[in-house]
Design a protein around this motif. Structure first.
Motif, PDB file in Angstrom:
ATOM      1  N   SER A   1       0.741  -0.900   0.080  1.00  0.00           N
ATOM      2  CA  SER A   1       0.114  -0.066   0.056  1.00  0.00           C
ATOM      3  C   SER A   1       1.008   1.243   0.124  1.00  0.00           C
TER       4      SER A   1
ATOM      5  N   PHE B   1       2.735   4.002  -1.308  1.00  0.00           N
ATOM      6  CA  PHE B   1       2.946   4.427  -2.925  1.00  0.00           C
ATOM      7  C   PHE B   1       3.659   5.575  -2.694  1.00  0.00           C
TER       8      PHE B   1
ATOM      9  N   TYR C   1       0.168  -1.610  -8.761  1.00  0.00           N
ATOM     10  CA  TYR C   1      -0.793  -0.630  -8.927  1.00  0.00           C
ATOM     11  C   TYR C   1      -0.586  -0.536 -10.470  1.00  0.00           C
TER      12      TYR C   1
ATOM     13  N   GLN D   1      -1.333   6.469  -9.113  1.00  0.00           N
ATOM     14  CA  GLN D   1      -2.534   6.822  -7.929  1.00  0.00           C
ATOM     15  C   GLN D   1      -2.761   8.323  -7.710  1.00  0.00           C
TER      16      GLN D   1
ATOM     17  N   ASP E   1       5.870   1.049  -5.085  1.00  0.00           N
ATOM     18  CA  ASP E   1       5.451   1.326  -6.664  1.00  0.00           C
ATOM     19  C   ASP E   1       5.710   2.692  -6.571  1.00  0.00           C
TER      20      ASP E   1
END
Ligand code: NAG
Ligand code: NAG
Length: 211
Positions: free
Chosen positions: A5, A7, A81, A85, A123
């Motif tokens: 999670s 990012f 991902y 995002q 990511d």
């Protein structure tokens, strides 16, 4: 532990990239090995003794290959991902590079080698802040301290630069959506700075045969 999670968002402009051309990427592995061979063997005149020079170059290349314990990976898992995002199109200010950068590290998505610690999976999305579109095929390079605050390639005592360690260094290139997933370790604390991971984005890059 896998923290997919997390990012990280990296925005940049072309001017940031050209300000950091990434140093020695133009030299071939053979040139670099020859340079290293010359510095390690100051008593041998590499030009007068051509056969010895050729032999030493081969020997150093082989030694360097053996010395790097980690086999570079040239394939990458799909990032968690599929699209960036946070599409905020702003240039992040450039901050301190620090003394622990070493160029020409491995092209790979897992930088952890044999280091103990808490794994983090990042990511990272790269956006061109001129066009505000994702930047594919740019090289995202990371380097960071290990769990006890030491940088690979630097000796613990006097912080001199030694070339034998490659842990927590390297990177990979962004996919068609401008994203790359890289596994590293949560960085340990060292005196004077908040725990952090360094990054440098290279627009002009190429992979050498030795990884
Ligand atoms: C998106 O990125 C910008 C620039 O780095 C940052 O200021 C903002 O907090 C981020 N927003 C979210 C929702 O993460
Ligand atoms: C971090 O690197 C240093 C230098 O190689 C090493 O002595 C130390 O054991 C490493 N820390 C961990 C947690 O592996």
């Amino acid at each position: 532990m896998r923290l997919s999670s997390f990012f990280a968002f990296v925005a940049l402009t072309i001017s940031v990239v050209t300000a950091h051309p990434g140093g020695d990427h133009e030299h071939t592995a053979a040139e670099r090995a020859q340079k290293e061979a010359s510095s390690l063997l100051p008593n041998i005149d590499l030009h007068v003794h051509e056969p010895i020079a050729a032999f030493e170059t081969q020997r150093m290349l082989k030694r360097n290959r053996l010395r790097k314990r980690q086999t570079p990976t040239s394939t990458a898992a799909e990032p968690h991902y599929s699209t960036i995002q946070n599409t905020t199109c702003l240039t992040a200010p450039e901050v301190i590079e620090g003394p622990y950068y070493i160029n020409n590290e491995y092209v790979r998505t897992d930088l952890t080698e044999d280091q103990a610690g808490v794994k983090i999976v990042l990511d990272i999305g790269v956006i061109d802040t001129v066009t505000c579109t994702p930047l594919p095929n740019v090289f995202v390079e990371l380097w960071g301290a290990n769990a006890t605050g030491q940088y690979g390639g630097f000796s613990t005592g006097d912080n001199t630069h030694v070339h034998t360690e490659t842990f927590l260094r390297g990177g990979y290139y962004t996919n068609a959506n401008g994203i790359v997933e890289i596994t590293t370790l949560y960085p340990g604390y060292y005196d004077g700075r908040t725990a952090h991971i360094h990054t440098m984005i290279h627009k002009d890059w190429k992979q050498h045969a030795n990884g």
